[in-house]
Write a protein that holds these residues in place. Structure first.
Motif, PDB file in Angstrom:
ATOM      1  N   GLU A 180     -47.471 -90.033  15.699  1.00 40.07           N
ATOM      2  CA  GLU A 180     -46.197 -90.080  14.633  1.00 40.07           C
ATOM      3  C   GLU A 180     -47.137 -90.479  13.327  1.00 40.07           C
ATOM      4  O   GLU A 180     -47.876 -90.999  13.029  1.00 40.07           O
ATOM      5  CB  GLU A 180     -45.703 -91.518  15.029  1.00 40.07           C
TER       6      GLU A 180
ATOM      7  N   VAL B 140     -40.237 -92.935  18.842  1.00 41.11           N
ATOM      8  CA  VAL B 140     -40.853 -92.166  17.486  1.00 41.11           C
ATOM      9  C   VAL B 140     -39.576 -91.862  16.663  1.00 41.11           C
ATOM     10  O   VAL B 140     -38.716 -90.986  17.014  1.00 41.11           O
ATOM     11  CB  VAL B 140     -41.528 -90.730  18.090  1.00 41.11           C
TER      12      VAL B 140
ATOM     13  N   TYR C  61     -43.879 -85.997  13.758  1.00 39.73           N
ATOM     14  CA  TYR C  61     -44.964 -86.094  14.823  1.00 39.73           C
ATOM     15  C   TYR C  61     -45.709 -84.920  15.175  1.00 39.73           C
ATOM     16  O   TYR C  61     -45.109 -83.708  14.655  1.00 39.73           O
ATOM     17  CB  TYR C  61     -44.062 -86.554  16.216  1.00 39.73           C
TER      18      TYR C  61
END
Length: 337
Positions: A76, A290, A294
Motif C-alpha cells: 500500500e 487496503v 497499491y
C-alpha cells in the motif's frame, strides 16, 4: 581416497548479524539517471501476499503465451510529502550535507519523529545553495520525504517515517529546481513507477530474536554417540588451537532477523488506485483492508505485514526487458485458512 568436499554452513556475507539501527531502510547508492530530473524512490507498507493469473511473457519459457499463476506481494502506497530539500557537497573529507531548506507547512505529527527548526530563514538558505551550485560545489540534491501512515487503517501508527530520496537528472540545477517546486507538496507514488518496471525492494526483515547455531547457520544436529554428551544442537568445537581465540567465522548463537535486506530486480505486475477492489474476502491477514493506492510486486519481499518498504528503480537491471504484463485475474479468495 575419496575427495572430501564439505563447504561451510551459512553465508558470511552479512556480518556482523546484529539488529538494524532503524526500521527505516537507508540507501547508500542510487541508479544513474540521464534526462529530465526525477525523484528516485517511493515508500509504502507491506500488506500481504495473494496470487494472480497472467500470461507468461518470458521469451523461451516452456509456458510462453499461456496463462500461469504467479504469487504477488501487495504494497500500500499512500501519498508522501516533501518536508525539506538537502544539498550535499564533496570535498577532501568526503561527502557531507551542506544545508537544507524546510517547507513552511509540515505535518504536526512529524515533530514526534524529528526536531523541527523553529527559526528558519528559507530565502537565505536557498541563496546559499544557489551560490554553491553556481560555483559547482554541490554534488547531490536529495529530498526529505515522509510517509502518511494515518491515511491507512492497516498500519497502527500515525507518526510519519522520514527518509532521504535522491533527485537525479542531467543537470543538477534542474534537480534543485524540481526539488524546490515539490517542497511541502504531496507526491503520488504511482506517478514514479509503471507496470512491468523492474525495481529494487528494501526492508527490515522479520525479527526472530536470539537463535541457536542450527537455525541461524544451518549446521547439523549431532548424530549417534556424539549426541550422548547432552549437547545435540552445538558445534563440535570452537576452532583450532592456534590462534588462541575464537574466530568470528565459527557458527554460534545470536541475533537472527531484523536486518536490512535488498532484493534486486523485482517486477511490478500491477498498480492501481482502487485498493478495496483487490482485498480478499475477510481482508488481508494481519493487515485488513487496503484503502489507498497499491503496487503488486512479483514474488515475495522482505519483512512482515505492516513493515515499511522502500522501492527504487533497478540499479543493475542488466538484460531484463520492460514488458507490459497481461494480468487477467486477481485472487479474492479468503486468506483466513
Amino acid at each position: 581416497m575419496a575427495n572430501i568436499h564439505r563447504p561451510r554452513r551459512g553465508s558470511l556475507a552479512y556480518s556482523p548479524r546484529k539488529r538494524a539501527k532503524s526500521q527505516v531502510p537507508k540507501y547508500q547508492s542510487w541508479p544513474e539517471h540521464k534526462g529530465e530530473p526525477v525523484l528516485q524512490g517511493i515508500a509504502g507498507y507491506k500488506v500481504g501476499m495473494t496470487h494472480v493469473i497472467m500470461v507468461d511473457d518470458h521469451k523461451s519459457s516452456p509456458t510462453e503465451g499461456r496463462e500461469i499463476m504467479v504469487p504477488v506481494t501487495v504494497v500500500e502506497v499512500p501519498k508522501m510529502r516533501v518536508a525539506a530539500v538537502r544539498a550535499y557537497v564533496t570535498d577532501s573529507y568526503g561527502r557531507h550535507p551542506l544545508t537544507e531548506v524546510w517547507a513552511e507547512e509540515l505535518d504536526p505529527l512529524l515533530a514526534k519523529r524529528v526536531t523541527l527548526p523553529k527559526e528558519h530563514d528559507r530565502e537565505a538558505v536557498l541563496g546559499e545553495i544557489r551560490e554553491r551550485l553556481a560555483a559547482g560545489q554541490v554534488s547531490d540534491i536529495v529530498a526529505l520525504v515522509y510517509t502518511q501512515p494515518a491515511a491507512t487503517t492497516g498500519v497502527p501508527k500515525k507518526v510519519p517515517e522520514l527518509m532521504e530520496t535522491r533527485i537525479d537528472g542531467t543537470s543538477i540545477e534542474g534537480c534543485f529546481d524540481l526539488a524546490t517546486s515539490l517542497l511541502g507538496k504531496e507526491i503520488d507514488p504511482l506517478s514514479l513507477v509503471s507496470e512491468g518496471q523492474y525495481v529494487d525492494v528494501t526492508a527490515i526483515t522479520k525479527g526472530k530474536g536470539t537463535q541457536g547455531a542450527v537455525k541461524r547457520w544451518g549446521i547439523q544436529v549431532r548424530k549417534r554417540k556424539h549426541s550422548r554428551g547432552g549437547k545435540k544442537r552445538h558445534i563440535g568445537n570452537l576452532g583450532p588451537w592456534n590462534p588462541h581465540h575464537v574466530r568470528w567465522q565459527v557458527p554460534q548463537m545470536g541475533q537472527l532477523g531484523y536486518q536490512q535486506r535488498t532484493e534486486f530486480n523485482k517486477r511490478i505486475l500491477k498498480v492501481g488506485t482502487d485498493g478495496p477492489s483487490i482485498v480478499p474476502e475477510g481482508g488481508f491477514l494481519h493487515y485488513g483492508i487496503v484503502r489507498n493506492s497499491y503496487i503488486m510486486i512479483k514474488g515475495s519481499i522482505p519483512g512482515p505485514a505492516k513493515r515499511l518498504i522502500r522501492i527504487r528503480p533497478a540499479i543493475r537491471q542488466g538484460e531484463h526487458a520492460i514488458r507490459a504484463p497481461a494480468v487477467n485475474y486477481v485472487s479474492l479468495e479468503s486468506k483466513q485458512g
